[in-house]
Design a protein around this motif. Structure first.
Motif, PDB file in Angstrom:
ATOM      1  N   PHE A 155      31.376  54.055  38.421  1.00  0.00           N
ATOM      2  CA  PHE A 155      29.974  53.652  37.985  1.00  0.00           C
ATOM      3  C   PHE A 155      28.950  54.032  38.825  1.00  0.00           C
ATOM      4  O   PHE A 155      28.989  53.770  39.926  1.00  0.00           O
ATOM      5  CB  PHE A 155      29.865  52.054  37.743  1.00  0.00           C
ATOM      6  N   LYS A 156      27.911  54.550  38.304  1.00  0.00           N
ATOM      7  CA  LYS A 156      26.441  54.974  39.057  1.00  0.00           C
ATOM      8  C   LYS A 156      26.185  53.476  39.442  1.00  0.00           C
ATOM      9  O   LYS A 156      25.703  53.454  40.584  1.00  0.00           O
ATOM     10  CB  LYS A 156      25.539  55.808  38.247  1.00  0.00           C
ATOM     11  N   ASN A 157      26.150  52.432  38.656  1.00  0.00           N
ATOM     12  CA  ASN A 157      25.356  51.015  39.133  1.00  0.00           C
ATOM     13  C   ASN A 157      26.324  50.233  38.473  1.00  0.00           C
ATOM     14  O   ASN A 157      26.298  49.531  37.523  1.00  0.00           O
ATOM     15  CB  ASN A 157      24.033  50.995  38.348  1.00  0.00           C
ATOM     16  N   PRO A 158      27.182  49.807  39.556  1.00  0.00           N
ATOM     17  CA  PRO A 158      28.324  48.664  39.207  1.00  0.00           C
ATOM     18  C   PRO A 158      27.674  47.562  39.001  1.00  0.00           C
ATOM     19  O   PRO A 158      26.546  47.094  39.725  1.00  0.00           O
ATOM     20  CB  PRO A 158      29.571  48.741  40.087  1.00  0.00           C
ATOM     21  N   ASN A 177      35.553  38.751  45.849  1.00  0.00           N
ATOM     22  CA  ASN A 177      36.013  39.692  46.753  1.00  0.00           C
ATOM     23  C   ASN A 177      37.677  39.470  46.902  1.00  0.00           C
ATOM     24  O   ASN A 177      38.303  38.608  47.172  1.00  0.00           O
ATOM     25  CB  ASN A 177      35.560  39.302  48.306  1.00  0.00           C
ATOM     26  N   ILE A 178      38.241  40.547  46.571  1.00  0.00           N
ATOM     27  CA  ILE A 178      39.831  40.635  46.466  1.00  0.00           C
ATOM     28  C   ILE A 178      40.270  41.352  47.871  1.00  0.00           C
ATOM     29  O   ILE A 178      41.782  41.493  47.746  1.00  0.00           O
ATOM     30  CB  ILE A 178      40.333  41.470  45.110  1.00  0.00           C
ATOM     31  N   GLY A 179      39.813  41.480  48.963  1.00  0.00           N
ATOM     32  CA  GLY A 179      39.978  41.965  50.101  1.00  0.00           C
ATOM     33  C   GLY A 179      41.372  41.256  50.605  1.00  0.00           C
ATOM     34  O   GLY A 179      41.159  39.751  50.652  1.00  0.00           O
ATOM     35  N   GLY A 180      42.538  41.751  50.979  1.00  0.00           N
ATOM     36  CA  GLY A 180      43.649  41.015  51.484  1.00  0.00           C
ATOM     37  C   GLY A 180      44.895  41.432  50.861  1.00  0.00           C
ATOM     38  O   GLY A 180      44.886  42.575  50.206  1.00  0.00           O
ATOM     39  N   ARG A 181      46.040  40.810  50.980  1.00  0.00           N
ATOM     40  CA  ARG A 181      47.277  40.966  50.326  1.00  0.00           C
ATOM     41  C   ARG A 181      47.509  40.311  49.377  1.00  0.00           C
ATOM     42  O   ARG A 181      47.480  39.382  49.087  1.00  0.00           O
ATOM     43  CB  ARG A 181      48.386  40.779  51.648  1.00  0.00           C
ATOM     44  N   TRP A 182      48.555  41.145  48.457  1.00  0.00           N
ATOM     45  CA  TRP A 182      48.657  40.652  46.906  1.00  0.00           C
ATOM     46  C   TRP A 182      50.266  41.063  46.682  1.00  0.00           C
ATOM     47  O   TRP A 182      50.650  42.123  46.988  1.00  0.00           O
ATOM     48  CB  TRP A 182      47.747  41.163  46.009  1.00  0.00           C
ATOM     49  N   SER A 183      50.748  40.162  45.870  1.00  0.00           N
ATOM     50  CA  SER A 183      52.105  40.468  45.421  1.00  0.00           C
ATOM     51  C   SER A 183      51.921  40.922  44.080  1.00  0.00           C
ATOM     52  O   SER A 183      51.457  40.088  43.158  1.00  0.00           O
ATOM     53  CB  SER A 183      53.078  38.942  45.380  1.00  0.00           C
ATOM     54  N   ALA A 184      52.122  42.226  43.729  1.00  0.00           N
ATOM     55  CA  ALA A 184      51.984  42.884  42.441  1.00  0.00           C
ATOM     56  C   ALA A 184      53.195  43.343  41.785  1.00  0.00           C
ATOM     57  O   ALA A 184      54.048  43.819  42.331  1.00  0.00           O
ATOM     58  CB  ALA A 184      50.855  43.874  42.653  1.00  0.00           C
ATOM     59  N   VAL A 185      53.338  42.997  40.602  1.00  0.00           N
ATOM     60  CA  VAL A 185      54.283  43.287  39.760  1.00  0.00           C
ATOM     61  C   VAL A 185      53.937  44.422  38.662  1.00  0.00           C
ATOM     62  O   VAL A 185      52.920  44.173  37.913  1.00  0.00           O
ATOM     63  CB  VAL A 185      55.044  41.981  38.803  1.00  0.00           C
ATOM     64  N   PHE A 243      44.155  45.596  49.948  1.00  0.00           N
ATOM     65  CA  PHE A 243      42.919  45.877  49.388  1.00  0.00           C
ATOM     66  C   PHE A 243      41.732  45.691  50.522  1.00  0.00           C
ATOM     67  O   PHE A 243      41.982  44.803  51.286  1.00  0.00           O
ATOM     68  CB  PHE A 243      42.351  45.331  48.141  1.00  0.00           C
ATOM     69  N   LYS A 244      40.813  46.327  50.703  1.00  0.00           N
ATOM     70  CA  LYS A 244      39.562  46.135  51.476  1.00  0.00           C
ATOM     71  C   LYS A 244      38.457  46.375  50.487  1.00  0.00           C
ATOM     72  O   LYS A 244      38.323  47.332  49.773  1.00  0.00           O
ATOM     73  CB  LYS A 244      39.471  47.107  52.616  1.00  0.00           C
ATOM     74  N   GLN A 245      37.466  45.188  50.596  1.00  0.00           N
ATOM     75  CA  GLN A 245      36.288  45.446  49.847  1.00  0.00           C
ATOM     76  C   GLN A 245      34.998  45.275  50.590  1.00  0.00           C
ATOM     77  O   GLN A 245      34.984  44.228  51.165  1.00  0.00           O
ATOM     78  CB  GLN A 245      36.345  44.424  48.581  1.00  0.00           C
ATOM     79  N   ASP A 246      34.263  46.087  50.504  1.00  0.00           N
ATOM     80  CA  ASP A 246      32.740  46.050  51.050  1.00  0.00           C
ATOM     81  C   ASP A 246      31.728  46.188  49.786  1.00  0.00           C
ATOM     82  O   ASP A 246      31.441  47.220  49.382  1.00  0.00           O
ATOM     83  CB  ASP A 246      32.749  47.189  51.963  1.00  0.00           C
ATOM     84  N   GLY A 247      31.244  44.874  49.444  1.00  0.00           N
ATOM     85  CA  GLY A 247      30.460  44.975  48.430  1.00  0.00           C
ATOM     86  C   GLY A 247      31.063  45.231  47.043  1.00  0.00           C
ATOM     87  O   GLY A 247      32.223  44.651  47.026  1.00  0.00           O
ATOM     88  N   ASP A 248      30.711  46.352  46.452  1.00  0.00           N
ATOM     89  CA  ASP A 248      31.656  46.780  45.069  1.00  0.00           C
ATOM     90  C   ASP A 248      32.580  47.601  45.563  1.00  0.00           C
ATOM     91  O   ASP A 248      33.344  48.194  44.793  1.00  0.00           O
ATOM     92  CB  ASP A 248      30.462  47.376  44.126  1.00  0.00           C
ATOM     93  N   LYS A 249      32.463  48.335  46.661  1.00  0.00           N
ATOM     94  CA  LYS A 249      33.477  49.542  46.972  1.00  0.00           C
ATOM     95  C   LYS A 249      34.517  48.842  47.511  1.00  0.00           C
ATOM     96  O   LYS A 249      34.763  47.765  48.239  1.00  0.00           O
ATOM     97  CB  LYS A 249      32.770  50.343  48.391  1.00  0.00           C
ATOM     98  N   LEU A 250      35.619  49.508  46.886  1.00  0.00           N
ATOM     99  CA  LEU A 250      37.064  48.985  46.948  1.00  0.00           C
ATOM    100  C   LEU A 250      37.979  50.109  47.451  1.00  0.00           C
ATOM    101  O   LEU A 250      37.980  51.348  46.759  1.00  0.00           O
ATOM    102  CB  LEU A 250      37.626  48.452  45.537  1.00  0.00           C
ATOM    103  N   THR A 251      38.864  49.966  48.476  1.00  0.00           N
ATOM    104  CA  THR A 251      39.850  50.833  48.856  1.00  0.00           C
ATOM    105  C   THR A 251      41.222  50.190  48.969  1.00  0.00           C
ATOM    106  O   THR A 251      41.102  48.799  49.123  1.00  0.00           O
ATOM    107  CB  THR A 251      39.688  51.592  50.277  1.00  0.00           C
ATOM    108  N   SER A 265      33.339  45.696  39.777  1.00  0.00           N
ATOM    109  CA  SER A 265      32.381  45.720  38.861  1.00  0.00           C
ATOM    110  C   SER A 265      32.514  44.572  38.271  1.00  0.00           C
ATOM    111  O   SER A 265      33.359  44.157  37.177  1.00  0.00           O
ATOM    112  CB  SER A 265      32.230  46.851  37.827  1.00  0.00           C
ATOM    113  N   GLY A 266      31.577  43.487  38.411  1.00  0.00           N
ATOM    114  CA  GLY A 266      31.606  42.202  37.711  1.00  0.00           C
ATOM    115  C   GLY A 266      33.001  41.329  38.096  1.00  0.00           C
ATOM    116  O   GLY A 266      33.557  41.238  39.328  1.00  0.00           O
TER     117      GLY A 266
END
Length: 413
Positions: free
Chosen positions: A126-129, A135-143, A157-165, A183-184
């Motif tokens: 997104f140009k403007n998310p 904030n979902i930074g941290g460790r998750w159990s994903a299925v 995940f690491k989240q800085d504002g809207d940026k997610l890695t 985004s949202g």
């Protein structure tokens, strides 16, 4: 020479110069997007630069900048050959933009995935998310998936504002460097490196729950996923997934290297050495992460009494095709240890058949650690690469401690 010939020559020169100018890509950051069968985009960013008068790309996924140097132009056509994984882009330059296909060369056919790219574009999804709701930074159990195909993984995940890695860790490796946005209350992640082509989307229901996830891979694959926050989530021990069959202590094989010379563990160079056997494929991005590590490991430990052998399981049984793919791996990573062409495909049952002393082969890569007496000490399934951060450094510390212990122990009498 007549005036007519001189004029024709000048026109021809101007045509060549104009053609060259038309196929010169704009330097700076681009946004590229593959389009899946469902119409979903797999977006990624790349940077175009000039090095020594030659154009190069760097594909950007989080902290990774993956260099691509094989770029050719003809008229308004642009051909970008990926350095690994046997794929390429065949594109047309329309104004400043690129359109065409990403072509994956499979064993029996070519798969074409529509692709487009625009210059001067640094955003990914997104140009403007929208402002992130959580904030979902941290460790998750994903299925991922359902029923018998259900696979429990760990999302980090690491989240800085809207940026997610971040990435997903599995029993057979990781999903490497993922990058995207929140985004949202929506999550978006993607990656592309010539082998992986992934997009992840999902709804963030609250700061502990991710639902309605969709995982798009390549042109047509789609799988559902969900996750719950769990800072204590763990995967099975990677050393527990594969073992030798009862009654076996040693590994045995005899395969040809890239020069056609037969190599066996009975060869003199491996006697009284700690030997690391790497089961890999040139098509496997996690294997390439492991190879990058193993090259430096070999430099550090070779003179101390360690040997490394790579056993390659390709998409084809054709020796020359396999050799070509592995030569690219050898050149890319400057591999100095033997890479052997097994002649078996990457089908896990075939891989296990080629090494009948193994109980099974769960995934690529698989790494077998052999002591100075020739006995198998441990078997490690998968590889957590640099995209996993501390898990990568923990693996290195553990693996090299094991190596030091085996080097310190004398061979059995």
């Amino acid at each position: 020479m007549t005036f007519k010939n001189i004029a024709a020559g000048i026109c021809g020169l101007l045509f060549l110069q104009t053609g060259f100018a038309q196929t010169k890509l704009k330097t700076g950051e681009w946004r590229g997007a593959l389009k899946t069968k469902s119409g979903t985009e797999i977006p990624f960013n790349f940077e175009v630069n000039n090095t020594g008068g030659k154009q190069q790309l760097a594909i950007i996924n989080g902290a990774e900048h993956f260099k691509v140097t094989d770029i050719a132009t003809k008229g308004d056509s642009v051909f970008i050959h990926m350095p690994l994984f046997n794929s390429e882009f065949k594109l047309k330059l329309n104004g400043d933009s690129l359109n065409g296909n990403w072509v994956r060369h499979l064993a029996d056919n070519d798969l074409l995935v529509p692709f487009s790219a625009t210059p001067n574009t640094s955003w990914r999804f997104f140009k403007n998310p929208e402002k992130p709701a959580f904030n979902i930074g941290g460790r998750w159990s994903a299925v991922f998936g359902e029923g018998e195909g259900r696979d429990t993984t760990i999302g980090e995940f690491k989240q800085d504002g809207d940026k997610l890695t971040g990435t997903f860790l599995t029993t057979t490796g990781d999903y490497r460097y993922l990058e995207g946005s929140v985004s949202g209350n929506k999550l978006y992640l993607s990656t592309f490196d010539g082998g992986h082509a992934y997009t992840f989307t999902a709804t963030i229901s609250d700061d502990k729950t991710i639902t309605d996830g969709k995982f798009f891979a390549g042109y047509s694959s789609m799988q559902s996923w969900s996750a719950v926050r769990d800072e204590n989530a763990k995967l099975p021990d990677a050393y527990s997934l594969t073992s030798l069959k009862p009654g076996y202590k040693k590994l045995a094989f005899s395969f040809k290297d890239l020069d056609g010379k037969t190599v066996s563990l009975d060869d003199a160079r491996f006697k009284d050495k700690v030997v690391i056997v790497q089961i890999l494929g040139s098509w496997c991005p996690n294997c390439m992460d492991e190879t990058a590590y193993m090259v430096n490991y070999y430099k550090k430990y070779h003179n101390k009494g360690v040997e490394v052998i790579g056993l390659a399981y390709e998409r084809t049984t054709d020796f020359e095709k396999s050799k070509k793919a592995l030569q690219q791996v050898k050149d890319r990573f400057k591999v100095t240890y033997p890479l052997l062409i097994t002649g078996y495909t990457s089908d896990k049952k075939q891989t296990a058949q080629s090494l009948p002393m193994l109980s099974k082969v769960v995934g690529f890569p698989t790494t077998i650690i052999i002591d100075k007496s020739g006995d198998v000490q441990k078997i490690h399934t998968g590889f957590s690469g640099p995209g996993t951060g501390e898990h990568y450094t923990e693996f290195i510390s553990e693996f090299e401690k094991l190596t030091d212990d085996l080097l310190a122990a004398p061979p059995a009498p």
